[in-house]
Design an enzyme around this catalytic site. Structure first.
Site, PDB file in Angstrom:
ATOM      1  N   PHE A 226      61.797 -17.649  20.832  1.00  0.00           N
ATOM      2  CA  PHE A 226      61.616 -19.060  20.487  1.00  0.00           C
ATOM      3  C   PHE A 226      61.021 -19.076  19.042  1.00  0.00           C
ATOM      4  CE2 PHE A 226      60.787 -18.891  25.010  1.00  0.00           C
ATOM      5  CZ  PHE A 226      61.739 -19.766  25.547  1.00  0.00           C
ATOM      6  N   ASN A 276      70.123 -18.319  23.753  1.00  0.00           N
ATOM      7  CA  ASN A 276      69.224 -18.846  24.766  1.00  0.00           C
ATOM      8  C   ASN A 276      68.170 -17.847  25.251  1.00  0.00           C
ATOM      9  OD1 ASN A 276      68.301 -19.560  27.885  1.00  0.00           O
ATOM     10  ND2 ASN A 276      69.218 -21.392  26.825  1.00  0.00           N
ATOM     11  N   ASP A 303      56.525 -18.772  22.423  1.00  0.00           N
ATOM     12  CA  ASP A 303      56.349 -19.875  21.762  1.00  0.00           C
ATOM     13  C   ASP A 303      57.110 -21.160  22.139  1.00  0.00           C
ATOM     14  OD1 ASP A 303      54.723 -21.919  20.687  1.00  0.00           O
ATOM     15  OD2 ASP A 303      55.381 -21.538  18.630  1.00  0.00           O
ATOM     16  N   CYS A 343      52.574 -25.862  25.103  1.00  0.00           N
ATOM     17  CA  CYS A 343      52.423 -26.962  24.360  1.00  0.00           C
ATOM     18  C   CYS A 343      52.327 -28.367  25.132  1.00  0.00           C
ATOM     19  CB  CYS A 343      53.184 -27.148  23.298  1.00  0.00           C
ATOM     20  SG  CYS A 343      55.062 -27.449  23.495  1.00  0.00           S
TER      21      CYS A 343
END
Length: 400
Positions: A226, A276, A303, A343
């Site tokens: 990511f 992906n 992340d 997050c």
């Protein structure tokens, strides 16, 4: 100020406001002394008529009042200049030398519904509340007086605006913007498109974490999943990683990461792959009968974007988090380090760690936690406002 409409709270609803939470929900309101127009400044009192402060009213929102101050204030240019300068002083103390950072972080800087990001000489504002939207011109004047920016961009393209009776807005409010701007984080250059990029541009909340995680990368084979525009990967490469492989689904973000690598003279240490991440990790850990996975990575960074936007989707999110950790641990060399972030406000640090450890159990790995991470000081946390705390991260060494 005494002529302001008064919002009276129900019994038992004042304590949270006195303690510092700025949101007054519709169900907490007993009555208004006389009608208030949406966006108007109102005073708030408890059920015994004791004054609690002033805020901005909106009958269309579930949040009927967003508190601004525990005292009577005029919400004018001087008010906004004072609040923004206070927020700026906090950044200058805790992020000395930073030239790109979040200047105003809404509730945690006591300006509910207003976010301001600084990318060198450009400012990006995001407004998610009606009362703030009605005062946009005053806010802009305050920002111009403090920063003298080359441009001010509005990125109020968040779905939450419709709950305030607002439409989305994405445009240049002041100055000119000839294309992407270059922002500097920890001495590295990052290209960012302020009008079309993700959120307001970059993940400014990770600025300190980029440096801290990079300290683990020297001479390591690093996998950055990511990777977005290369925040963790490029910091790792500069810190002396033997090689960094970045995996990112967005072709546009990956192309930007490649340009950023070139601009920082780090391209020779980096490789890039558009995929992906879930599918990529699954492919990397797929084996035939009697085959074993040969781990090659000494530092893996995860992340991902938030997997959940509400409490109802938390179980699905946890399954997603467990999946990527289970597969990442199978690719990590013994003695290697896994750095991982979440997050989502709806997944607290304890629940997130439990999910990582559940993946470690299934992978038959034992982990030693060596570091914990949080959002940067330009995204302050007010403990009485749980919504201000969302980013958490851990670094784990694989000891067995």
């Amino acid at each position: 100020m005494s002529t302001l409409p008064t919002v009276l709270l129900r019994a038992g609803e004042a304590e949270r406001i006195v303690a510092g939470h700025p949101w007054i929900y519709h169900g907490s309101v007993l009555r208004l002394t006389h009608p208030a127009t949406d966006g108007e400044l109102v005073q708030v009192k408890d059920h015994r008529q004791r004054f609690l402060g002033v805020g901005l009213y909106n009958s269309k929102s579930k949040i009927n009042v967003r508190m601004l101050a525990p005292e009577r204030v005029e919400v004018d240019r001087a008010f906004f200049e004072g609040r923004i300068r206070e927020a700026l002083a906090h950044r200058q103390e805790h992020l000395p030398g930073a030239s790109s950072f979040r200047v105003v972080n809404a509730e945690s800087d006591f300006l509910s519904g207003l976010t301001v990001d600084k990318y060198e000489q450009a400012l990006v504002i995001q407004i998610s509340a009606l009362g703030m939207d009605q005062r946009k011109s005053v806010i802009m004047e305050a920002l111009k007086g403090i920063f003298v920016p080359t441009t001010i961009v509005e990125r109020s393209d968040v779905a939450s605006r419709r709950f305030e009776g607002l439409t989305e807005s994405n445009k240049i409010l002041s100055g000119e913007l000839g294309g992407p701007v270059t922002a500097r984080l920890n001495g590295l250059s990052f290209e960012t498109d302020l009008l079309a990029g993700h959120k307001t541009g970059l993940y400014l909340d990770q600025q300190k974490n980029y440096q801290q995680v990079a300290e683990l990368a020297r001479d390591k084979q690093v996998l950055d999943c990511f990777s977005f525009q290369g925040g963790f990967g490029l910091h790792a490469a500069r810190a002396g990683a033997a090689h960094v492989h970045m995996v990112e689904q967005s072709d546009e973000a990956l192309a930007t990461a490649q340009r950023n690598a070139g601009a920082n003279h780090l391209a020779d240490r980096c490789s890039f792959e558009a995929a992906n991440v879930f599918d990529w990790l699954k492919g990397q850990t797929a084996t035939k009968p009697h085959e074993k996975i040969v781990p090659r990575w000494e530092l893996i960074v995860l992340d991902p974007p938030s997997f959940t936007r509400n409490r109802a989707s938390v179980p699905d999110a946890l399954r997603g988090y467990k999946e990527i950790h289970l597969r990442s641990l199978k690719l990590l060399k013994p003695g290697g380090t896994l750095v991982t972030f979440c997050c989502s406000h709806h997944v607290n640090a304890g629940l997130f760690q439990d999910t990582v450890l559940s993946a470690a159990y299934d992978a038959r790995r034992i982990l030693r936690r060596v570091a914990s991470y949080s959002q940067g000081p330009d995204h302050p946390i007010i403990p009485m406002i749980p919504e201000t705390e969302y980013l958490k991260g851990f670094a784990y060494e694989m000891v067995r």
